[in-house]
Design an enzyme around this catalytic site. Structure first.
Site, PDB file in Angstrom:
ATOM      1  N   SER A  91       0.839  -1.198   0.000  1.00 39.34           N
ATOM      2  CA  SER A  91       0.000   0.000   0.000  1.00 39.34           C
ATOM      3  C   SER A  91       0.875   1.250   0.000  1.00 39.34           C
ATOM      4  CB  SER A  91      -0.980  -0.043   1.179  1.00 39.34           C
ATOM      5  OG  SER A  91      -1.880   1.044   1.147  1.00 39.34           O
ATOM      6  N   HIS A 194      -8.188   1.312  -1.087  1.00 33.41           N
ATOM      7  CA  HIS A 194      -8.006   0.346  -2.174  1.00 33.41           C
ATOM      8  C   HIS A 194      -9.318  -0.268  -2.641  1.00 33.41           C
ATOM      9  CE1 HIS A 194      -3.759   0.883  -1.671  1.00 33.41           C
ATOM     10  NE2 HIS A 194      -3.864   0.593  -0.388  1.00 33.41           N
TER      11      HIS A 194
END
Length: 306
Positions: A91, A194
Site C-alpha cells: 500500500s 483500495h
C-alpha cells in the site's frame, strides 16, 4: 536474494520515531520530509497520541518517512546497498519502496505521500468506512461472504488473510456471520482504502501525476498491482496512482519473491506486519523486522550473509 519490504498504514505507534531522530541528521531529514508532505512529522512521530496518528493524512507520511530513515541507516554504503536484491511496499509502503529503488528522491516521496494521504483522507471523510482482516477459511468462501455483505476485498495479503473494506455496519455483519474457519478482526484505519470508495482520490492524484519527477529503478521493484516487477519508474508511479482504488496483491508479491529466489526478507520501520505475513506465506525464509535502530545490526548481518 534479500528483499526489502516496506509496511503500510496501521503499523504506526505513538513515539515510534523518537529513537530514530536521536541522530541529528535524521532529525533534520525528518523535518525536510515533513515540510515536503505538509505535516509536522517530528511532532507526530514523537509526542502525538494514537488517535492523532491514526488520521490518514498523518499516518501515511509518518510511515514513509520512517522507512526512508531506516533504509538510509541500513544501506549506509554503496557496497551494502548492492546486497539488496529487490524491494516492494505494501500500500503506502510502495512510496517508500520507490525511494529505496531510486524512482523518487526523498523530497519527491514526501510530497507524493503528502498529497496522496490528504486526498484519501478527504474521500474517507465523505462516508464512514473501515476495514477488517479476515483470517483463515477458503478464499472463494471469503470472497462470496464479502459480496453478500456489500464489502470489497482491499488487500490479498497471502497466508490465508484477506482484508475486507466497507461500512462499519456491513463489517460487523460479516464478523457476526464469519465464514467457516475464519476470524474477522477489525483494523484501526479510517477508511475503505483500495476500493471504489477511493475513486475520487485516485482521479485527483492522477490529475497531478505530472508534478512528480521519476527515474528508472536501480534495483528490482515489484508492484502491488499484480506482484509483477516494473522496469520503468514512470510506469511504477502510474500503477501507484491506480492502486489507490485497487486491491493490494501482496500475495502475488510474495509469490514473485519466491519465484525470484528470495533467501531473506528485511522489513523497514515501522516493522512487524509483513514479517508476520512472510512467516505464513514464505515459510522458512529468514526475516528481520527493523523496528528501532537497535535492530539494524541483525538486519545488516542478514544482508552480509547473502
Amino acid at each position: 536474494m534479500i528483499v526489502i519490504s516496506c509496511p503500510g498504514q496501521g503499523s504506526q505507534t505513538p513515539g515510534f520515531l523518537s529513537p530514530w531522530i536521536e541522530d541529528e541528521a535524521n532529525r533534520t531529514l525528518l523535518g525536510e520530509l515533513g515540510e515536503a508532505a505538509g505535516v509536522d512529522l517530528v511532532l507526530h512521530g514523537t509526542v502525538s497520541d494514537a488517535d492523532t496518528i491514526r488520521d490518514t493524512a498523518v499516518a501515511q507520511p509518518l510511515i514513509v518517512a520512517a522507512g526512508i530513515l531506516a533504509w538510509n541507516a541500513l544501506v549506509d554504503s554503496p557496497e551494502r546497498a548492492a546486497l539488496v536484491g529487490g524491494v516492494a511496499g505494501h500500500s503506502v509502503g510502495e512510496i517508500t519502496a520507490a525511494y529505496t529503488a531510486g524512482i523518487f528522491d526523498a523530497r519527491t516521496a514526501g510530497a507524493f505521500v503528502g498529497l496522496r494521504s490528504r486526498l484519501m483522507a478527504e474521500d474517507a471523510a465523505k462516508i464512514v468506512t473501515s476495514m477488517s482482516a479476515v483470517v483463515g477459511g477458503v478464499e472463494a468462501d471469503v470472497l462470496a461472504a464479502l459480496e453478500e455483505n456489500d464489502l470489497s476485498p482491499a488487500n490479498f495479503n497471502g497466508g490465508g488473510q484477506i482484508v475486507a473494506a466497507g461500512t462499519p455496519e456491513n463489517l460487523e455483519r460479516l464478523r457476526e456471520n464469519a465464514p467457516r474457519g475464519t476470524r474477522v478482526i477489525p483494523l484501526q484505519v479510517a477508511g475503505a482504502f483500495h476500493t471504489a470508495y477511493m475513486a475520487d482520490a485516485r482521479d485527483a492524484l492522477a490529475a497531478r501525476r505530472a508534478e512528480f519527477t521519476t527515474a528508472d529503478p536501480v534495483r528490482t521493484i515489484w508492484s502491488n498491482h499484480a506482484g509483477e516487477p516494473v522496469e520503468r519508474g514512470d510506469e511504477f508511479v502510474d500503477l501507484m496512482v491506480q492502486q489507490v482504488a485497487r486491491p493490494v496483491r501482496w500475495d502475488a508479491c510474495m509469490a514473485s519473491f519466491a519465484d525470484a529466489g528470495i533467501t531473506g526478507l528485511i522489513e523497514l520501520t515501522p516493522a512487524g506486519t509483513l514479517v508476520g505475513l512472510a512467516k505464513r506465506g514464505l515459510k522458512g525464509t529468514p526475516a528481520v523486522a527493523v523496528k528501532t535502530p537497535d535492530d539494524l545490526d541483525v538486519a545488516a548481518q542478514l544482508l552480509a550473509g547473502h
